[in-house]
Design a protein around this motif. Structure first.
Motif, short mmCIF file in Angstrom:
data_model
loop_
_atom_site.label_atom_id
_atom_site.label_comp_id
_atom_site.label_asym_id
_atom_site.label_seq_id
_atom_site.Cartn_x
_atom_site.Cartn_y
_atom_site.Cartn_z
N THR A 241 2.77 -34.10 -65.40
CA THR A 241 1.63 -33.70 -65.48
C THR A 241 1.28 -32.69 -64.82
O THR A 241 0.56 -31.68 -65.18
N THR B 47 4.72 -28.54 -65.34
CA THR B 47 5.37 -28.79 -66.84
C THR B 47 6.87 -28.24 -66.99
O THR B 47 7.52 -28.62 -67.98
N ASP C 173 3.71 -38.93 -72.32
CA ASP C 173 3.49 -38.80 -70.75
C ASP C 173 2.57 -39.69 -70.23
O ASP C 173 2.00 -39.50 -69.23
N GLN D 85 8.21 -28.92 -76.53
CA GLN D 85 7.06 -29.38 -75.99
C GLN D 85 6.66 -28.70 -74.61
O GLN D 85 5.53 -28.27 -74.43
N ALA D 86 7.80 -28.05 -74.04
CA ALA D 86 7.26 -27.31 -72.90
C ALA D 86 6.89 -26.01 -73.10
O ALA D 86 6.03 -25.38 -72.71
N SER D 87 7.56 -25.42 -74.19
CA SER D 87 7.20 -24.08 -74.45
C SER D 87 5.91 -24.09 -75.16
O SER D 87 5.01 -23.03 -74.99
N HIS D 88 5.53 -25.04 -76.11
CA HIS D 88 4.18 -25.05 -76.51
C HIS D 88 2.99 -25.18 -75.40
O HIS D 88 1.98 -24.54 -75.37
N LYS D 89 3.39 -25.77 -74.22
CA LYS D 89 2.54 -25.75 -73.02
C LYS D 89 2.46 -24.80 -72.35
O LYS D 89 1.25 -24.16 -71.81
N MET D 90 3.61 -23.95 -72.04
CA MET D 90 3.78 -23.02 -71.09
C MET D 90 3.74 -21.49 -71.72
O MET D 90 3.47 -20.59 -70.89
N SER E 93 3.28 -20.53 -75.25
CA SER E 93 2.46 -20.37 -76.48
C SER E 93 2.15 -21.50 -77.33
O SER E 93 3.08 -22.19 -77.71
N PRO E 94 0.79 -21.80 -77.57
CA PRO E 94 0.32 -22.72 -78.56
C PRO E 94 0.97 -22.72 -79.88
O PRO E 94 0.70 -23.89 -80.70
N GLU F 285 5.24 -28.58 -81.73
CA GLU F 285 5.67 -29.57 -80.99
C GLU F 285 6.28 -30.48 -82.33
O GLU F 285 5.80 -30.71 -83.27
#
Length: 326
Positions: A127, A130, A221, A272-277, A279-280, A284
């Motif tokens: 949480t 990331t 998560d 998942q990590a790439s989506h959050k860190m 680019s959207p 996922e």
């Protein structure tokens, strides 16, 4: 994070406590668990897990329900590898078959506690940081590589940290005394080998948590989803062991299937990590897709193992030992 009503947590806790109490009462007399009894208990645990999953669907929605089912099936499939280690431990300590259920019962209680701690920490870390998902992905890729190359770490029950620590704290005698963990000899309290076996089982679960925790955190998560799914998978582990005892080496393609699943979950973590860190726009992998992949890979591994049985050399148990008592 899901808004889980307090009564749902209470229902989960009550289900686990009542189930363990019934299980303990049903096996209060030490006896050898046969195939029929193991099959009945396995069916009960699976039905209980799926029924709770249905409750999650109804109360928390389809997304949470799918994540719960995926995490439960993932943990269930990964736990099959634990069974090989259980066989090694029981063989090393020469545990009588009638006492094995009692050992696994206490092992399950310890696993529920430790897995709860690890998953809570994992959820908190994911949480807040990331980027740790990339580390988890690397762990899963490495575990998959070891499974494919058949380079799994050998587990020596006699040299595990928990067993060595136990021997320093209390003397351990060589003979069993029924299902007792302690007896008195010459006025002193000493442990029986059964306590050392429980310590070895707990140490093994800590090792397996290295793969299990990152894998299940790739599915969700949310603390409620990951812990309840893990708990129900762990509860059915004992019955699954006795159900598959003697047949583990027949499913020789299962380790390769688990490697594919771990690698897939590793890829899911990266996305998942790439989506959050990053680019959207990075997609996922949805939980229904993860669930479908796990089901298909497991089914294919089992069917292939049955259609292509191992030859005589491969059929010899390679993970068991008849080593000495502690």
């Amino acid at each position: 994070m899901l808004e889980v009503p307090l009564w749902l947590w209470g229902t989960f806790a009550a289900t686990v406590v009542v189930s363990l109490a019934i299980d303990l009462l049903a096996h209060r007399t030490a006896h050898v668990i046969g195939f029929k009894e193991a099959a009945l208990w396995s069916g009960l645990w699976v039905s209980l897990a799926l029924a709770f999953g249905g409750l999650v669907f109804l109360v928390l929605g389809s997304t949470a329900g799918t994540e719960y089912t995926t995490a439960w099936l993932l943990e269930k499939s990964l736990s099959v590898d634990n069974l090989f280690v259980f066989a090694v431990i029981f063989g090393y300590f020469k545990v009588p078959r009638a006492y094995q259920h009692r050992v696994l019962f206490y092992g399950v209680i310890g696993a529920l506690v430790f897995r709860g701690i690890f998953l809570s920490l994992g959820v908190a870390v994911v949480t807040r940081f990331t980027a740790v998902l990339f580390v988890f992905a690397a762990v899963l890729f490495y575990s998959a590589y070891k499974l494919v190359k058949d380079e799994q770490d050998t587990f020596d029950p006699g040299k595990s940290f928990a067993v060595r620590l136990l021997r320093k704290v209390v003397p351990v005698r060589d003979e069993y005394a029924g299902t007792k963990f302690f007896v008195k000899e010459a006025g002193k309290r000493v442990a029986t080998p059964l306590l050392a076996v429980v310590a070895a089982i707990e140490a093994a679960d800590l090792i397996f948590a290295v793969d299990s925790v990152p894998a299940v955190l790739a599915v969700s998560d949310d603390a409620f989803v990951v812990y309840t799914s893990n708990a129900f998978a762990i509860l059915g582990l004992r019955a699954l062991y006795f159900l598959l005892a003697g047949l583990l080496d027949r499913f020789h393609y299962l380790s390769k299937g688990l490697a594919v699943i771990l690698a897939f979950i590793g890829v899911k973590l990266i996305f998942q990590a790439s989506h959050k860190m990053i680019s959207p726009s990075v997609p996922e992998i949805p939980s229904p897709v993860s669930l479908a992949v796990i089901v298909v890979v497991l089914a294919f591994s089992v069917v292939l193992s049955i259609r292509r049985p191992p030859d005589a050399k491969e059929d010899e148990p390679s993970r068991s030992s008849d080593g000495p008592h502690p």
